[in-house]
Write a protein that holds these residues in place. Structure first.
Motif, PDB file in Angstrom:
ATOM      1  N   ASP A  36     -10.954 -50.297 -17.976  1.00  0.00           N
ATOM      2  CA  ASP A  36     -10.712 -49.121 -17.543  1.00  0.00           C
ATOM      3  C   ASP A  36     -12.164 -48.468 -17.166  1.00  0.00           C
ATOM      4  N   ASN A  79     -12.595 -44.046 -15.621  1.00  0.00           N
ATOM      5  CA  ASN A  79     -11.215 -43.922 -15.335  1.00  0.00           C
ATOM      6  C   ASN A  79     -10.604 -44.632 -14.120  1.00  0.00           C
ATOM      7  N   GLY A  81      -8.487 -47.191 -14.323  1.00  0.00           N
ATOM      8  CA  GLY A  81      -6.817 -47.415 -14.741  1.00  0.00           C
ATOM      9  C   GLY A  81      -6.953 -48.731 -15.148  1.00  0.00           C
ATOM     10  N   GLU A  82      -5.710 -48.978 -15.995  1.00  0.00           N
ATOM     11  CA  GLU A  82      -5.521 -50.287 -16.344  1.00  0.00           C
ATOM     12  C   GLU A  82      -5.296 -51.499 -15.382  1.00  0.00           C
ATOM     13  N   THR A 106     -12.777 -51.594 -22.310  1.00  0.00           N
ATOM     14  CA  THR A 106     -11.532 -51.464 -22.138  1.00  0.00           C
ATOM     15  C   THR A 106     -10.750 -50.545 -22.931  1.00  0.00           C
ATOM     16  N   PRO A 107      -9.743 -49.732 -22.578  1.00  0.00           N
ATOM     17  CA  PRO A 107      -9.040 -48.722 -23.506  1.00  0.00           C
ATOM     18  C   PRO A 107      -8.788 -49.227 -24.877  1.00  0.00           C
TER      19      PRO A 107
END
Length: 108
Positions: A36, A79, A81-82, A106-107
Protein backbone atom coordinates in the motif's frame (compact mmCIF):
# COMPACT_ATOMS: atom_id res chain seq x y z
CA UNK A 1 16.13 -3.60 -13.47
CA UNK A 2 18.74 -0.88 -13.92
CA UNK A 3 18.92 0.76 -17.35
CA UNK A 4 21.75 3.10 -18.35
CA UNK A 5 25.01 3.64 -16.50
CA UNK A 6 24.84 3.08 -12.72
CA UNK A 7 27.70 2.74 -10.23
CA UNK A 8 27.66 1.00 -6.88
CA UNK A 9 29.42 3.04 -4.20
CA UNK A 10 30.51 1.71 -0.82
CA UNK A 11 29.84 4.10 2.05
CA UNK A 12 29.50 3.38 5.76
CA UNK A 13 26.44 5.65 6.07
CA UNK A 14 24.49 3.86 3.35
CA UNK A 15 21.97 1.13 4.13
CA UNK A 16 23.87 -2.17 4.05
CA UNK A 17 27.06 -0.24 3.28
CA UNK A 18 26.50 0.88 -0.32
CA UNK A 19 24.18 2.73 -2.68
CA UNK A 20 23.85 2.94 -6.46
CA UNK A 21 24.16 6.27 -8.28
CA UNK A 22 24.11 7.79 -11.76
CA UNK A 23 24.37 11.08 -13.61
CA UNK A 24 23.33 9.47 -16.89
CA UNK A 25 20.34 11.50 -18.18
CA UNK A 26 18.90 8.33 -19.77
CA UNK A 27 19.22 6.16 -16.66
CA UNK A 28 16.25 4.65 -14.88
CA UNK A 29 15.28 1.79 -12.58
CA UNK A 30 12.11 -0.27 -12.83
CA UNK A 31 10.73 -2.77 -10.33
CA UNK A 32 7.42 -4.09 -9.04
CA UNK A 33 6.11 -4.03 -5.49
CA UNK A 34 3.09 -5.41 -3.72
CA UNK A 35 1.92 -3.14 -0.94
CA UNK A 36 0.00 0.00 0.00
CA UNK A 37 2.98 2.35 0.42
CA UNK A 38 6.62 2.67 -0.55
CA UNK A 39 9.55 4.43 1.10
CA UNK A 40 12.57 5.19 -1.06
CA UNK A 41 15.84 5.96 0.73
CA UNK A 42 18.34 8.10 -1.12
CA UNK A 43 21.27 10.43 -0.47
CA UNK A 44 20.67 14.15 -0.48
CA UNK A 45 23.78 16.17 -1.35
CA UNK A 46 24.83 19.48 -2.99
CA UNK A 47 25.63 17.63 -6.25
CA UNK A 48 22.31 15.76 -6.40
CA UNK A 49 19.48 16.61 -8.76
CA UNK A 50 15.87 15.73 -9.38
CA UNK A 51 14.60 12.22 -9.93
CA UNK A 52 11.19 11.40 -11.29
CA UNK A 53 9.37 8.64 -9.41
CA UNK A 54 6.47 7.03 -11.26
CA UNK A 55 4.17 4.51 -9.63
CA UNK A 56 1.69 2.93 -12.03
CA UNK A 57 2.29 5.83 -14.42
CA UNK A 58 1.59 8.55 -11.82
CA UNK A 59 4.79 10.61 -11.64
CA UNK A 60 6.21 13.09 -9.22
CA UNK A 61 9.57 14.86 -9.11
CA UNK A 62 11.74 14.44 -6.02
CA UNK A 63 14.50 16.98 -5.41
CA UNK A 64 17.61 15.43 -3.86
CA UNK A 65 19.67 18.62 -3.50
CA UNK A 66 20.76 19.60 0.00
CA UNK A 67 23.30 22.05 1.40
CA UNK A 68 24.95 19.23 3.36
CA UNK A 69 25.00 15.46 2.79
CA UNK A 70 22.06 13.53 4.25
CA UNK A 71 22.28 9.75 3.98
CA UNK A 72 19.28 7.38 4.10
CA UNK A 73 16.89 10.26 3.49
CA UNK A 74 13.35 8.87 3.07
CA UNK A 75 10.64 9.89 0.64
CA UNK A 76 7.28 8.18 1.21
CA UNK A 77 4.53 7.35 -1.28
CA UNK A 78 1.30 6.34 0.46
CA UNK A 79 -2.21 5.15 -0.39
CA UNK A 80 -1.14 3.20 -3.46
CA UNK A 81 -4.00 0.74 -3.08
CA UNK A 82 -3.82 -3.02 -2.84
CA UNK A 83 -2.12 -5.12 -5.47
CA UNK A 84 1.04 -5.08 -7.52
CA UNK A 85 2.48 -1.72 -8.56
CA UNK A 86 5.12 -0.84 -11.15
CA UNK A 87 7.74 1.67 -10.00
CA UNK A 88 10.11 3.62 -12.23
CA UNK A 89 12.78 5.99 -10.94
CA UNK A 90 14.28 8.17 -13.68
CA UNK A 91 17.06 10.74 -13.77
CA UNK A 92 15.70 14.05 -15.09
CA UNK A 93 19.06 15.59 -16.04
CA UNK A 94 22.83 15.23 -15.70
CA UNK A 95 23.09 15.77 -11.94
CA UNK A 96 23.49 12.77 -9.70
CA UNK A 97 20.64 10.69 -8.28
CA UNK A 98 20.95 7.52 -6.25
CA UNK A 99 19.01 4.69 -4.72
CA UNK A 100 20.04 3.43 -1.31
CA UNK A 101 17.10 1.20 -0.30
CA UNK A 102 13.36 0.69 -0.60
CA UNK A 103 10.82 -0.40 1.99
CA UNK A 104 7.39 -1.67 0.98
CA UNK A 105 4.55 -1.47 3.50
CA UNK A 106 1.51 -3.72 3.37
CA UNK A 107 -1.78 -2.98 5.09
CA UNK A 108 -2.34 -4.83 8.36
Amino acid sequence: VYTGEWTEFDHESAYRGSFTYTNDPDAFITFSIEGDSLTIYRTMHPNRGVMQVCIDGNCQNVDNASETPVFRSPVVFENLGEGIHTVEIRNTGTRYIDLDAVNVHTPS
